[in-house]
Design a protein around this motif. Structure first.
Motif, PDB file in Angstrom:
ATOM      1  N   GLN A 120       0.814  -1.213   0.000  1.00  0.00           N
ATOM      2  CA  GLN A 120       0.000   0.000   0.000  1.00  0.00           C
ATOM      3  C   GLN A 120       0.851   1.267   0.000  1.00  0.00           C
ATOM      4  O   GLN A 120       0.480   2.286  -0.591  1.00  0.00           O
ATOM      5  CB  GLN A 120      -0.934  -0.003   1.223  1.00  0.00           C
ATOM      6  CG  GLN A 120      -2.044  -1.044   1.132  1.00  0.00           C
ATOM      7  CD  GLN A 120      -2.904  -1.079   2.394  1.00  0.00           C
ATOM      8  OE1 GLN A 120      -2.480  -0.622   3.451  1.00  0.00           O
ATOM      9  NE2 GLN A 120      -4.107  -1.620   2.267  1.00  0.00           N
ATOM     10  N   ARG A 121       2.010   1.202   0.643  1.00  0.00           N
ATOM     11  CA  ARG A 121       2.900   2.372   0.681  1.00  0.00           C
ATOM     12  C   ARG A 121       3.715   2.510  -0.599  1.00  0.00           C
ATOM     13  O   ARG A 121       4.466   3.477  -0.759  1.00  0.00           O
ATOM     14  CB  ARG A 121       3.848   2.272   1.876  1.00  0.00           C
ATOM     15  CG  ARG A 121       3.175   2.446   3.223  1.00  0.00           C
ATOM     16  CD  ARG A 121       4.195   2.704   4.321  1.00  0.00           C
ATOM     17  NE  ARG A 121       5.104   1.578   4.485  1.00  0.00           N
ATOM     18  CZ  ARG A 121       4.920   0.585   5.363  1.00  0.00           C
ATOM     19  NH1 ARG A 121       3.835   0.593   6.152  1.00  0.00           N
ATOM     20  NH2 ARG A 121       5.771  -0.409   5.462  1.00  0.00           N
ATOM     21  N   GLY A 122       3.582   1.547  -1.507  1.00  0.00           N
ATOM     22  CA  GLY A 122       4.306   1.603  -2.763  1.00  0.00           C
ATOM     23  C   GLY A 122       5.752   1.179  -2.660  1.00  0.00           C
ATOM     24  O   GLY A 122       6.549   1.441  -3.572  1.00  0.00           O
ATOM     25  N   GLU A 123       6.116   0.517  -1.559  1.00  0.00           N
ATOM     26  CA  GLU A 123       7.501   0.094  -1.365  1.00  0.00           C
ATOM     27  C   GLU A 123       7.840  -1.163  -2.151  1.00  0.00           C
ATOM     28  O   GLU A 123       9.010  -1.454  -2.401  1.00  0.00           O
ATOM     29  CB  GLU A 123       7.764  -0.149   0.118  1.00  0.00           C
ATOM     30  CG  GLU A 123       7.596   1.086   0.981  1.00  0.00           C
ATOM     31  CD  GLU A 123       7.694   0.775   2.462  1.00  0.00           C
ATOM     32  OE1 GLU A 123       7.588   1.717   3.274  1.00  0.00           O
ATOM     33  OE2 GLU A 123       7.889  -0.412   2.818  1.00  0.00           O
ATOM     34  N   THR A 124       6.826  -1.893  -2.531  1.00  0.00           N
ATOM     35  CA  THR A 124       7.029  -3.137  -3.272  1.00  0.00           C
ATOM     36  C   THR A 124       5.742  -3.469  -4.010  1.00  0.00           C
ATOM     37  O   THR A 124       4.750  -2.755  -3.894  1.00  0.00           O
ATOM     38  CB  THR A 124       7.419  -4.288  -2.313  1.00  0.00           C
ATOM     39  OG1 THR A 124       7.747  -5.456  -3.066  1.00  0.00           O
ATOM     40  CG2 THR A 124       6.275  -4.618  -1.356  1.00  0.00           C
ATOM     41  N   THR A 125       5.762  -4.552  -4.766  1.00  0.00           N
ATOM     42  CA  THR A 125       4.566  -4.979  -5.488  1.00  0.00           C
ATOM     43  C   THR A 125       3.999  -6.237  -4.851  1.00  0.00           C
ATOM     44  O   THR A 125       4.698  -6.949  -4.111  1.00  0.00           O
ATOM     45  CB  THR A 125       4.892  -5.280  -6.961  1.00  0.00           C
ATOM     46  OG1 THR A 125       5.782  -6.414  -7.025  1.00  0.00           O
ATOM     47  CG2 THR A 125       5.553  -4.077  -7.629  1.00  0.00           C
ATOM     48  N   THR A 126       2.756  -6.517  -5.171  1.00  0.00           N
ATOM     49  CA  THR A 126       2.131  -7.729  -4.649  1.00  0.00           C
ATOM     50  C   THR A 126       2.902  -8.972  -5.098  1.00  0.00           C
ATOM     51  O   THR A 126       3.143  -9.885  -4.307  1.00  0.00           O
ATOM     52  CB  THR A 126       0.671  -7.833  -5.131  1.00  0.00           C
ATOM     53  OG1 THR A 126      -0.054  -6.679  -4.682  1.00  0.00           O
ATOM     54  CG2 THR A 126       0.013  -9.084  -4.590  1.00  0.00           C
ATOM     55  N   ALA A 127       3.307  -8.991  -6.370  1.00  0.00           N
ATOM     56  CA  ALA A 127       4.040 -10.148  -6.894  1.00  0.00           C
ATOM     57  C   ALA A 127       5.340 -10.368  -6.130  1.00  0.00           C
ATOM     58  O   ALA A 127       5.705 -11.492  -5.794  1.00  0.00           O
ATOM     59  CB  ALA A 127       4.331  -9.961  -8.378  1.00  0.00           C
ATOM     60  N   GLU A 128       6.057  -9.285  -5.822  1.00  0.00           N
ATOM     61  CA  GLU A 128       7.329  -9.393  -5.102  1.00  0.00           C
ATOM     62  C   GLU A 128       7.118  -9.891  -3.681  1.00  0.00           C
ATOM     63  O   GLU A 128       7.882 -10.733  -3.177  1.00  0.00           O
ATOM     64  CB  GLU A 128       8.039  -8.035  -5.092  1.00  0.00           C
ATOM     65  CG  GLU A 128       8.565  -7.609  -6.460  1.00  0.00           C
ATOM     66  CD  GLU A 128       9.069  -6.174  -6.472  1.00  0.00           C
ATOM     67  OE1 GLU A 128       9.801  -5.823  -7.405  1.00  0.00           O
ATOM     68  OE2 GLU A 128       8.721  -5.407  -5.545  1.00  0.00           O
ATOM     69  N   VAL A 129       6.082  -9.388  -3.025  1.00  0.00           N
ATOM     70  CA  VAL A 129       5.803  -9.805  -1.649  1.00  0.00           C
ATOM     71  C   VAL A 129       5.429 -11.281  -1.595  1.00  0.00           C
ATOM     72  O   VAL A 129       5.932 -12.033  -0.761  1.00  0.00           O
ATOM     73  CB  VAL A 129       4.662  -8.938  -1.049  1.00  0.00           C
ATOM     74  CG1 VAL A 129       4.104  -9.582   0.220  1.00  0.00           C
ATOM     75  CG2 VAL A 129       5.171  -7.548  -0.726  1.00  0.00           C
ATOM     76  N   VAL A 130       4.530 -11.686  -2.488  1.00  0.00           N
ATOM     77  CA  VAL A 130       4.091 -13.083  -2.494  1.00  0.00           C
ATOM     78  C   VAL A 130       5.276 -14.005  -2.781  1.00  0.00           C
ATOM     79  O   VAL A 130       5.472 -15.021  -2.092  1.00  0.00           O
ATOM     80  CB  VAL A 130       2.975 -13.302  -3.540  1.00  0.00           C
ATOM     81  CG1 VAL A 130       2.670 -14.787  -3.685  1.00  0.00           C
ATOM     82  CG2 VAL A 130       1.719 -12.543  -3.133  1.00  0.00           C
ATOM     83  N   THR A 131       6.079 -13.662  -3.773  1.00  0.00           N
ATOM     84  CA  THR A 131       7.222 -14.498  -4.136  1.00  0.00           C
ATOM     85  C   THR A 131       8.201 -14.631  -2.980  1.00  0.00           C
ATOM     86  O   THR A 131       8.704 -15.728  -2.694  1.00  0.00           O
ATOM     87  CB  THR A 131       7.945 -13.925  -5.365  1.00  0.00           C
ATOM     88  OG1 THR A 131       7.019 -13.808  -6.452  1.00  0.00           O
ATOM     89  CG2 THR A 131       9.104 -14.820  -5.785  1.00  0.00           C
ATOM     90  N   GLU A 132       8.465 -13.527  -2.293  1.00  0.00           N
ATOM     91  CA  GLU A 132       9.412 -13.570  -1.181  1.00  0.00           C
ATOM     92  C   GLU A 132       8.864 -14.392  -0.016  1.00  0.00           C
ATOM     93  O   GLU A 132       9.610 -15.154   0.615  1.00  0.00           O
ATOM     94  CB  GLU A 132       9.724 -12.147  -0.710  1.00  0.00           C
ATOM     95  CG  GLU A 132      10.768 -12.071   0.405  1.00  0.00           C
ATOM     96  CD  GLU A 132      12.077 -12.765   0.051  1.00  0.00           C
ATOM     97  OE1 GLU A 132      12.715 -13.307   0.980  1.00  0.00           O
ATOM     98  OE2 GLU A 132      12.444 -12.791  -1.138  1.00  0.00           O
ATOM     99  N   ARG A 133       7.572 -14.260   0.259  1.00  0.00           N
ATOM    100  CA  ARG A 133       6.980 -15.051   1.344  1.00  0.00           C
ATOM    101  C   ARG A 133       7.023 -16.542   1.012  1.00  0.00           C
ATOM    102  O   ARG A 133       7.327 -17.375   1.871  1.00  0.00           O
ATOM    103  CB  ARG A 133       5.535 -14.619   1.599  1.00  0.00           C
ATOM    104  CG  ARG A 133       5.386 -13.241   2.221  1.00  0.00           C
ATOM    105  CD  ARG A 133       6.007 -13.172   3.603  1.00  0.00           C
ATOM    106  NE  ARG A 133       5.406 -14.127   4.541  1.00  0.00           N
ATOM    107  CZ  ARG A 133       5.761 -14.236   5.820  1.00  0.00           C
ATOM    108  NH1 ARG A 133       6.729 -13.457   6.306  1.00  0.00           N
ATOM    109  NH2 ARG A 133       5.176 -15.117   6.605  1.00  0.00           N
ATOM    110  N   VAL A 134       6.732 -16.884  -0.236  1.00  0.00           N
ATOM    111  CA  VAL A 134       6.789 -18.285  -0.647  1.00  0.00           C
ATOM    112  C   VAL A 134       8.227 -18.791  -0.552  1.00  0.00           C
ATOM    113  O   VAL A 134       8.482 -19.908  -0.091  1.00  0.00           O
ATOM    114  CB  VAL A 134       6.234 -18.475  -2.071  1.00  0.00           C
ATOM    115  CG1 VAL A 134       6.485 -19.902  -2.560  1.00  0.00           C
ATOM    116  CG2 VAL A 134       4.740 -18.166  -2.104  1.00  0.00           C
TER     117      VAL A 134
END
Length: 243
Positions: free
Chosen positions: A97-111
């Motif tokens: 939401q703060r624009g620090e990253t993208t949804t795709a990047e967050v999901v990939t890193e969590r996985v």
């Protein structure tokens, strides 16, 4: 029959890692002729067996991460169910939401973090992580490809293919965790030879390739090679030959 390899960096890495294992086998064969004192040449075969399993596990992890990133970037409601329902901590959503990253990047890193905490040392574990990127039951689909490649001279099903992989894993574990010692003996190790490990390496390659094709869907409806994003039919030379 020549089977095209998926042309992705992930599968190319698997092939490279498997070639290291095959080089160990050749080194073992060469040293066997020389019979050097103080060197157990069978250890080259044992190392090749362990390397081949590691190569497959590494490919599974990297292939899943590649596909997770692609699916998350699409923002498609038809993405695989397990990925659609994948839980994310609130702080991850706040970063998006703060624009620090993208949804795709967050999901990939969590996985990536979740997979790093797991061991892909059995068929169930492989099926679980692959479920993030496909709704296909990969161990049910993979044997169909093996039977198809053998022109139906084989009749593998899910149970038999899982069993084949478990046998390969069992020997790897005996080598890696028990120094390949015979049960109850602290010196004598199990016999192993070039033919044993070559057959194991061929099976590892065959299983990985069948899983890669299974990720694409139904063998009975497919045109014959993977068509995923970034993949194309392999050129001559990048192929598995099945007699």
């Amino acid at each position: 029959m020549a089977i095209a390899h998926p042309q992705t960096r992930q599968f190319e890495s698997f092939v490279t890692n498997l070639s290291y294992a095959r080089q160990m086998v050749r080194a073992g064969q060469a040293l066997e002729v020389l019979s050097p004192k103080g060197i157990d040449t069978d250890d080259f075969y044992r190392a090749a067996w362990v390397q081949s399993i590691a190569a497959l596990e590494h490919w599974v992890q990297e292939e899943v991460l590649r596909r997770v990133a692609e699916e998350a970037a699409k923002d498609d409601p038809d993405m695989p169910r397990k990925l659609r329902d994948y839980p994310l901590p609130l702080h991850c959503l706040e970063r998006v939401q703060r624009g620090e990253t993208t949804t795709a990047e967050v999901v990939t890193e969590r996985v990536r973090q979740d997979i790093a905490r797991q061991t892909l040392q059995n068929p169930d574990a492989i099926a679980k992580v692959m479920a993030l990127v496909t709704d296909v039951k990969v161990w049910r689909e993979a044997p169909k490809w093996i039977n198809r490649w053998s022109q139906y001279r084989t009749s593998y099903d899910e149970k038999r293919l899982r069993g084949q992989y478990i046998l390969l894993l069992r020997r790897r574990n005996q080598i890696a965790h028990d120094a390949d010692l015979i049960d109850g003996d602290l010196k004598q190790r199990r016999q192993i030879g070039e033919a044993d490990v070559t057959d194991a390496l061929n099976w590892i390659e065959r299983i990985a390739l069948a899983l890669a094709y299974a990720l694409e869907g139904d063998a009975s409806k497919s045109s014959g090679h993977p068509t995923s994003t970034g993949a194309s039919e392999a050129p001559v030379g990048d192929q598995l030959h099945i007699d």
